[in-house]
Design an enzyme around this catalytic site. Structure first.
Site, PDB file in Angstrom:
ATOM      1  N   ARG A  65      -0.092 -10.190  10.396  1.00 32.19           N
ATOM      2  CA  ARG A  65       1.218  -9.627  10.768  1.00 32.19           C
ATOM      3  C   ARG A  65       2.326 -10.665  10.597  1.00 32.19           C
ATOM      4  NH1 ARG A  65       0.114  -5.328   9.431  1.00 32.19           N
ATOM      5  NH2 ARG A  65      -1.759  -6.384   8.754  1.00 32.19           N
ATOM      6  N   LYS A  88       0.817  -1.214   0.000  1.00 29.80           N
ATOM      7  CA  LYS A  88       0.000   0.000   0.000  1.00 29.80           C
ATOM      8  C   LYS A  88       0.855   1.270   0.000  1.00 29.80           C
ATOM      9  CE  LYS A  88      -1.611   0.978   4.019  1.00 29.80           C
ATOM     10  NZ  LYS A  88      -0.777   2.154   4.368  1.00 29.80           N
ATOM     11  N   THR A  89       1.834   1.350   0.906  1.00 29.91           N
ATOM     12  CA  THR A  89       2.650   2.573   1.009  1.00 29.91           C
ATOM     13  C   THR A  89       3.426   2.808  -0.276  1.00 29.91           C
ATOM     14  OG1 THR A  89       2.853   2.216   3.397  1.00 29.91           O
ATOM     15  CG2 THR A  89       4.391   3.751   2.376  1.00 29.91           C
ATOM     16  N   ASP A 111      -4.508   8.295   3.085  1.00 25.99           N
ATOM     17  CA  ASP A 111      -4.046   6.961   3.435  1.00 25.99           C
ATOM     18  C   ASP A 111      -4.830   6.452   4.648  1.00 25.99           C
ATOM     19  OD1 ASP A 111      -2.527   4.669   3.329  1.00 25.99           O
ATOM     20  OD2 ASP A 111      -0.851   5.512   4.458  1.00 25.99           O
ATOM     21  N   GLU A 112      -4.894   5.128   4.832  1.00 29.26           N
ATOM     22  CA  GLU A 112      -5.629   4.500   5.939  1.00 29.26           C
ATOM     23  C   GLU A 112      -7.047   5.055   6.033  1.00 29.26           C
ATOM     24  OE1 GLU A 112      -4.424   2.010   7.225  1.00 29.26           O
ATOM     25  OE2 GLU A 112      -2.256   2.145   7.381  1.00 29.26           O
ATOM     26  N   GLN A 169      -9.361  -4.015   7.868  1.00 26.41           N
ATOM     27  CA  GLN A 169      -8.410  -3.626   8.898  1.00 26.41           C
ATOM     28  C   GLN A 169      -8.870  -2.382   9.660  1.00 26.41           C
ATOM     29  OE1 GLN A 169      -4.085  -4.277   7.939  1.00 26.41           O
ATOM     30  NE2 GLN A 169      -4.840  -4.406   5.843  1.00 26.41           N
TER      31      GLN A 169
END
Length: 730
Positions: A605, A39-40, A220-221, A251
């Site tokens: 994770r 994503k980043t 973002d997020e 998430q």
């Protein structure tokens, strides 16, 4: 498939979906970015691509949620050859814009930003002005309610706060609070968003200026935005603007902070021409881990459909540990960590996750016993937490009346009207008479310079300490119980009105359990003696082991703190109903969906292995409860999971965890003469119930009681305080 220019440093190492998101032109774009899907990288490459294609740096505004994420994003854009771009948190961007335009609302350009402590100080003053003592209601409780309302874009009249003292006070202080801040040229943290939203709504020409200034907007997020943040987005970049939102509804785990999962679910309705790109290629986890995570999250209804895939090998199956109790759970997890370390795995690539902070204590003990260094991420070790240090200070004073440091810590905790000045006077009097501070507290002749409230409070404190001192002859738990009951510390620690109230209550319950277990434990020659002094020695040895030297350490954290991190090997502990998912969510369908998203985050994770552990029994607040496995364990595909047991023990357990404890010790008739199966008893906390089973001898004698609420709990009889009622037929 997207056609790419040859040797394009921005697009070359991207997969097709990532490249499509980076190359998207004008118009709204929603990137559904699954866990571990890069994503980043997509956000930063998109910014770099816009700059390369002629968009000026000052025309781009990128918003995220932490200063760390904003700084990392800006740095990565510059590494790609881009110029400086404004990447900021929502709050920092709004604060900067209000320095210019807050004057439109009557604020000075150099307005002060009040933090939570400043906010609560203003509320404390207002409570006094309205004749409400801060002992009746905590300023922090009022402040938290005000913050919740603001983040939901509500006012008290809209929220139906209910006919209770707190709701009425919030409604009463709402307007005076905001008037007081305005008079003082100040805004609280939430005002930064709300006031900039007001500017955009009330001054259309200003809103138009910002739209012209930032024609390209990225968020973002996005799944973590609240109502106010989404309203800001729609005013800064109304449909069909050049807005790109990146996130994953699977998430969304910050509902307690006001995050609205509906924002990402409703985005296509609000921006009808949206292009949706799904990043489904996972670059982090094995195929088994992804398959398990996908199977679990598919039980949620509030989500956008996507399915993660990977080119990685299937990998090891997920390991499911069914431990008999919390001690065995922690010991088994730590033994596996020791095994991994022996195989050459760096300790900082091993993590232990838990749903609630109180679960860390058992793992800290087990890690210390094995000499394995650890680090608590995003929090304090168990015995460093304020409420635990307060209660340990009470216990230390009982063992060592000369401990003035511990006595000074608790002299006014909970508040007894003894401020700093009063404590200094008491110290001076004690010094003049050659007494310790504890002795001075028990000496009314030294209280003459104090106020009436302080004198009364010190008399009560001296009485509690005397009674706790006497009780300490029966062990650490007996002394702690007198302290808790005599001081009202539990009520004090759980009435701040902040998000940590329930956490402090859980931590105190875990301390109670620790004292019970210590008192009942069998000891070797090299272990602390029984009793309160021995318990404090045990704690001191633990806390001395908390200090970490240089070098890698096992990472321990709540699942919330794990968001955005990744590790080769992960253990998720406490997978029981009422623990994970939490008790506060079990009767709330939307709450269960957020808990399931939290479990999904925990699973994703892990890169290589996962160990999922549960305990069939767990001591909570000094009593042993029978635990049921988390519903999330039943949602895992059987083919991805295999059972895991400690090498020193094998047992059979049915999946609902309802089998008996397997006690085999004959009850001691002398110790248990007053109790037998079938008699009714009363417990101060849980009410009336029926004794179902008895076991153990002496200090380890135990009873299982089925209470009238239908819940069975196990107690160590010496500390249970059970009162015998009338006999009934069993």
């Amino acid at each position: 498939m997207l056609r790419r220019a040859m040797a394009d440093p921005i697009l070359d190492d991207l997969n097709d979906e990532q490249a499509a998101a980076v190359a998207h032109g004008a118009g709204p774009l929603m990137v559904l970015a699954g866990a571990g899907s890069g994503k980043t990288r997509v956000v930063t490459r998109r910014i770099a691509r816009l700059l390369r294609d002629g968009v000026r740096p000052g025309e781009i505004l990128a918003l995220t949620f932490t200063n760390k994420a904003a700084g990392e994003m800006a740095h990565r854009v510059q590494q790609l050859g881009g110029d400086y771009v404004r990447v900021a948190t929502f709050h920092s961007a709004c604060a900067r814009f209000l320095r210019r335009d807050g004057t439109l609302l009557g604020y000075p350009a150099d307005f002060t930003i009040y933090d939570v402590q400043d906010r609560d100080a203003v509320i404390k003053e207002l409570l006094a002005d309205h004749g409400v003592g801060s002992a009746q209601v905590k300023p922090a409780a009022i402040g938290q309610w005000i913050s919740k309302l603001k983040n939901a874009a509500l006012k008290p009249a809209d929220a139906m706060l209910g006919d209770h003292d707190l709701g009425r006070i919030v409604e009463r202080l709402w307007t005076p609070y905001h008037e007081r801040l305005h008079q003082q040229g100040a805004m609280d943290f939430d005002d930064l968003l709300n006031n900039f939203l007001r500017v955009l709504r009330e001054f259309p020409e200003v809103a138009e200026r910002y739209r012209a200034r930032f024609p390209w907007l990225l968020v973002d997020e996005f799944q973590d935005t609240n109502r106010i943040q989404y309203d800001l987005l729609k005013l800064l970049c109304p449909p069909p603007g050049n807005v790109c939102v990146v996130g994953d509804p699977d998430q969304s785990i910050y509902g307690f902070r006001g995050a609205e999962i509906r924002n990402i679910l409703d985005f296509e309705r609000d921006y009808p021409t949206t292009t949706v790109v799904r990043l489904e290629q996972n670059y982090r986890s094995t195929a088994n881990i992804l398959r398990a995570a996908e199977a679990v999250i598919e039980h949620n209804k509030l989500r956008k459909q996507k399915r993660l895939r990977t080119d990685a090998e299937p990998g090891a199956p997920l390991l499911r540990l069914k431990a008999s109790g919390a001690t065995e759970e922690a010991a088994t997890v730590v033994d596996r960590i020791v095994q991994l370390r022996g195989e050459g795995v760096p300790l900082d690539q091993i993590a232990i996750f838990y749903r609630a902070h109180w679960l860390s204590r058992g793992f800290e003990q087990a890690l210390k016993d094995k000499g394995v260094p650890y680090e608590i991420v995003g929090g304090l070790t168990f015995f460093e937490r304020r409420e635990i240090k307060d209660l340990l200070a009470y216990l230390r004073v009982l063992v060592n009346p000369l401990d003035d440091v511990s006595m000074a810590r608790i002299a006014n905790v909970p508040p007894r009207g003894l401020g700093k000045v009063g404590l200094d006077k008491l110290r001076q009097g004690a010094f003049a008479e050659g007494l310790s501070l504890r002795e001075a507290i028990a000496e009314p002749a030294l209280h003459g310079a104090l106020g009436a409230k302080a004198k009364k409070g010190l008399r009560e404190l001296a009485d509690v300490l005397d009674r706790a001192q006497a009780a300490s002859a029966h062990g650490a738990h007996a002394a702690l119980r007198v302290v808790l009951e005599g001081t009202g510390y539990l009520q004090h620690a759980t009435s701040f009105g902040d998000a940590e109230d329930s956490t402090r209550e859980e931590n105190i319950a875990e301390l109670v359990s620790d004292t019970v277990q210590f008192d009942a434990a069998e000891r070797g020659d090299d272990e602390p003696e029984p009793g309160l002094a021995g318990y404090l020695q045990h704690v001191a040895l633990l806390t001395s082991a908390d200090t970490q030297g240089e070098g890698p350490a096992v990472q321990m954290m709540t699942v919330h703190a794990a968001k955005g991190l990744e590790f080769d090997h992960v253990s998720i502990a406490g997978l029981e109903e009422g623990v994970f998912p939490s008790q506060r969510s079990v009767d709330d369908p939307e709450g269960i969906e957020e808990e399931r998203r939290l479990f999904y985050v925990a699973l994703t994770r892990a890169r290589k292995t996962l160990l999922l552990s549960q305990a069939r029994e767990r001591m909570v607040g000094g009593s042993i409860d029978s635990m049921r496995p988390s519903r999330f364990l039943r949602e895992l595909p059987e083919a991805t999971v295999e059972n895991y047991a400690p090498s020193w023990r094998r047992y059979e357990a049915d999946d609902d965890g309802a089998n008996s404890t397997g006690w085999s010790v004959t009850p001691d008739p002398g110790a248990l003469a007053a109790l037998r199966p079938g008699v009714r008893v009363r417990h101060d906390l849980y009410g009336n119930g029926v004794v179902r089973r008895l076991a153990g001898r002496g200090m380890t004698a135990r009873a299982v009681v089925r209470f009238d609420d239908g819940v069975e709990r196990e107690f160590v009889l010496e500390y249970a305080g059970l009162q015998l009622l009338e006999d009934i037929q069993f």
